[in-house]
Motif scaffolding. Structure first.
Motif, PDB file in Angstrom:
ATOM      1  N   ALA A  51       0.860  -1.182   0.000  1.00  0.00           N
ATOM      2  CA  ALA A  51       0.000   0.000   0.000  1.00  0.00           C
ATOM      3  C   ALA A  51       0.892   1.227   0.000  1.00  0.00           C
ATOM      4  N   GLU A  52       0.283   2.370  -0.248  1.00  0.00           N
ATOM      5  CA  GLU A  52       1.010   3.626  -0.116  1.00  0.00           C
ATOM      6  C   GLU A  52       1.323   3.846   1.361  1.00  0.00           C
ATOM      7  N   PHE A  53       2.310   4.696   1.622  1.00  0.00           N
ATOM      8  CA  PHE A  53       2.714   4.979   2.999  1.00  0.00           C
ATOM      9  C   PHE A  53       2.973   6.471   3.148  1.00  0.00           C
ATOM     10  N   ILE A  54       2.489   7.024   4.243  1.00  0.00           N
ATOM     11  CA  ILE A  54       2.757   8.417   4.570  1.00  0.00           C
ATOM     12  C   ILE A  54       2.845   8.511   6.096  1.00  0.00           C
ATOM     13  N   GLY A  55       3.666   9.413   6.582  1.00  0.00           N
ATOM     14  CA  GLY A  55       3.786   9.547   8.027  1.00  0.00           C
ATOM     15  C   GLY A  55       4.284  10.916   8.431  1.00  0.00           C
ATOM     16  N   ILE A  56       4.350  11.097   9.727  1.00  0.00           N
ATOM     17  CA  ILE A  56       4.889  12.327  10.304  1.00  0.00           C
ATOM     18  C   ILE A  56       5.908  11.938  11.368  1.00  0.00           C
ATOM     19  N   TYR A  57       6.737  12.905  11.732  1.00  0.00           N
ATOM     20  CA  TYR A  57       7.719  12.681  12.784  1.00  0.00           C
ATOM     21  C   TYR A  57       7.056  12.793  14.150  1.00  0.00           C
ATOM     22  N   GLY A  58       7.527  11.980  15.090  1.00  0.00           N
ATOM     23  CA  GLY A  58       7.078  12.066  16.467  1.00  0.00           C
ATOM     24  C   GLY A  58       8.133  12.732  17.326  1.00  0.00           C
ATOM     25  N   ASN A  59       7.815  12.936  18.588  1.00  0.00           N
ATOM     26  CA  ASN A  59       8.731  13.634  19.488  1.00  0.00           C
ATOM     27  C   ASN A  59       9.985  12.826  19.822  1.00  0.00           C
ATOM     28  N   ASN A  60       9.974  11.519  19.632  1.00  0.00           N
ATOM     29  CA  ASN A  60      11.133  10.692  19.941  1.00  0.00           C
ATOM     30  C   ASN A  60      11.973  10.316  18.720  1.00  0.00           C
ATOM     31  N   ASP A  61      11.568  10.771  17.558  1.00  0.00           N
ATOM     32  CA  ASP A  61      12.308  10.431  16.343  1.00  0.00           C
ATOM     33  C   ASP A  61      13.576  11.272  16.262  1.00  0.00           C
ATOM     34  N   GLY A  62      14.714  10.582  16.270  1.00  0.00           N
ATOM     35  CA  GLY A  62      15.993  11.280  16.346  1.00  0.00           C
ATOM     36  C   GLY A  62      16.562  11.697  15.013  1.00  0.00           C
ATOM     37  N   ASP A  63      16.964  10.746  14.212  1.00  0.00           N
ATOM     38  CA  ASP A  63      17.667  11.029  12.966  1.00  0.00           C
ATOM     39  C   ASP A  63      16.658  11.296  11.846  1.00  0.00           C
ATOM     40  N   LYS A  64      16.115  12.498  11.849  1.00  0.00           N
ATOM     41  CA  LYS A  64      15.082  12.853  10.874  1.00  0.00           C
ATOM     42  C   LYS A  64      15.623  12.853   9.448  1.00  0.00           C
ATOM     43  N   VAL A  65      16.883  13.184   9.266  1.00  0.00           N
ATOM     44  CA  VAL A  65      17.467  13.193   7.923  1.00  0.00           C
ATOM     45  C   VAL A  65      17.462  11.781   7.348  1.00  0.00           C
ATOM     46  N   LEU A  66      17.930  10.812   8.117  1.00  0.00           N
ATOM     47  CA  LEU A  66      17.965   9.436   7.622  1.00  0.00           C
ATOM     48  C   LEU A  66      16.560   8.833   7.549  1.00  0.00           C
ATOM     49  N   LEU A  67      15.677   9.172   8.489  1.00  0.00           N
ATOM     50  CA  LEU A  67      14.281   8.715   8.391  1.00  0.00           C
ATOM     51  C   LEU A  67      13.660   9.224   7.089  1.00  0.00           C
ATOM     52  N   ASN A  68      13.930  10.473   6.744  1.00  0.00           N
ATOM     53  CA  ASN A  68      13.411  11.041   5.509  1.00  0.00           C
ATOM     54  C   ASN A  68      13.974  10.306   4.293  1.00  0.00           C
ATOM     55  N   THR A  69      15.278  10.040   4.320  1.00  0.00           N
ATOM     56  CA  THR A  69      15.920   9.332   3.214  1.00  0.00           C
ATOM     57  C   THR A  69      15.363   7.916   3.074  1.00  0.00           C
ATOM     58  N   CYS A  70      15.297   7.187   4.191  1.00  0.00           N
ATOM     59  CA  CYS A  70      14.834   5.797   4.160  1.00  0.00           C
ATOM     60  C   CYS A  70      13.365   5.683   3.772  1.00  0.00           C
ATOM     61  N   SER A  71      12.581   6.709   4.047  1.00  0.00           N
ATOM     62  CA  SER A  71      11.158   6.682   3.695  1.00  0.00           C
ATOM     63  C   SER A  71      10.908   7.248   2.295  1.00  0.00           C
ATOM     64  N   MET A  72      11.978   7.627   1.622  1.00  0.00           N
ATOM     65  CA  MET A  72      11.876   8.249   0.294  1.00  0.00           C
ATOM     66  C   MET A  72      11.006   9.503   0.333  1.00  0.00           C
ATOM     67  N   GLY A  73      11.188  10.279   1.412  1.00  0.00           N
ATOM     68  CA  GLY A  73      10.496  11.563   1.534  1.00  0.00           C
ATOM     69  C   GLY A  73       9.042  11.475   1.941  1.00  0.00           C
ATOM     70  N   ARG A  74       8.608  10.343   2.462  1.00  0.00           N
ATOM     71  CA  ARG A  74       7.193  10.169   2.806  1.00  0.00           C
ATOM     72  C   ARG A  74       6.869  10.483   4.258  1.00  0.00           C
ATOM     73  N   ILE A  75       7.878  10.906   5.035  1.00  0.00           N
ATOM     74  CA  ILE A  75       7.641  11.325   6.420  1.00  0.00           C
ATOM     75  C   ILE A  75       7.754  12.840   6.464  1.00  0.00           C
ATOM     76  N   HIS A  76       6.749  13.482   7.068  1.00  0.00           N
ATOM     77  CA  HIS A  76       6.620  14.934   7.038  1.00  0.00           C
ATOM     78  C   HIS A  76       6.615  15.526   8.442  1.00  0.00           C
ATOM     79  N   PRO A  77       6.933  16.817   8.547  1.00  0.00           N
ATOM     80  CA  PRO A  77       6.740  17.507   9.831  1.00  0.00           C
ATOM     81  C   PRO A  77       5.237  17.558  10.140  1.00  0.00           C
ATOM     82  N   GLN A  78       4.942  17.662  11.418  1.00  0.00           N
ATOM     83  CA  GLN A  78       3.532  17.734  11.818  1.00  0.00           C
ATOM     84  C   GLN A  78       3.100  19.169  12.077  1.00  0.00           C
ATOM     85  N   PRO A  79       1.838  19.469  11.964  1.00  0.00           N
ATOM     86  CA  PRO A  79       0.780  18.598  11.423  1.00  0.00           C
ATOM     87  C   PRO A  79       0.902  18.515   9.909  1.00  0.00           C
ATOM     88  N   HIS A  80       0.509  17.384   9.378  1.00  0.00           N
ATOM     89  CA  HIS A  80       0.548  17.193   7.929  1.00  0.00           C
ATOM     90  C   HIS A  80      -0.884  17.053   7.420  1.00  0.00           C
TER      91      HIS A  80
END
Length: 160
Positions: A51-80
């Motif tokens: 399925a498609e995937f989309i998400g946002i960062y939470g307060n405990n997510d540390g390495d936002k740069v690598l999370l963004n890279t690994c998700s292919m840009g599908r994780i966004h700042p909140q609110p989204h």
């Protein structure tokens, strides 16, 4: 049309795999993650998601740069905010604006996490859903959610 909702996975790979298996079995077309993946390696099981995937960062997510890279840009700042299948959706991690967003009447679906407590409630024409904690670290109960976008009914699913 059904979508999956997940939050607070907190690096629990076994529960993430189980959730993805259920989402695939349910035939969801989209999975929304409401934050707190924690480490980028916890995104690896999402490669099996059908399925498609989309998400946002939470307060405990540390390495936002690598999370963004690994998700292919599908994780966004909140609110989204976005539209999907004709529904106006807003996703956030923290719960602080949920009631105000519901009162606004601007959204069909409001998704959040952070509290680790599941919630499915309709308010002012909006469906509010918190899928609880998929990681099960805080309360010992792993849960995810689904939403039928036609009937606008939400369901909480308990993982084994």
């Amino acid at each position: 049309m059904k979508i999956g909702i997940i939050s607070d996975t907190h690096d629990n790979i076994d529960r993430i795999k189980q959730a993805i298996s259920i989402f695939n079995e349910e035939g969801v077309s989209l999975v929304i993650h409401a934050g707190d993946y924690i480490s980028p390696f916890s995104l690896i099981p999402f490669e099996d998601l059908k399925a498609e995937f989309i998400g946002i960062y939470g307060n405990n997510d540390g390495d936002k740069v690598l999370l963004n890279t690994c998700s292919m840009g599908r994780i966004h700042p909140q609110p989204h905010k976005f539209s999907y299948s004709g529904k106006k959706i807003v996703v956030m991690h923290e719960h602080f604006l949920v009631e105000d967003l519901a009162a606004s009447g601007n959204f069909d679906l409001i998704v959040y996490g952070h509290t680790h407590k599941e919630r499915v409630e309709k308010k002012n024409g909006a469906l509010i859903i918190n899928p609880g904690e998929a990681g099960h670290w805080l309360y010992g109960k792993a849960t995810i959610g689904t939403v039928d976008l036609v009937t606008m009914e939400g369901e909480i699913i308990v993982l084994d």
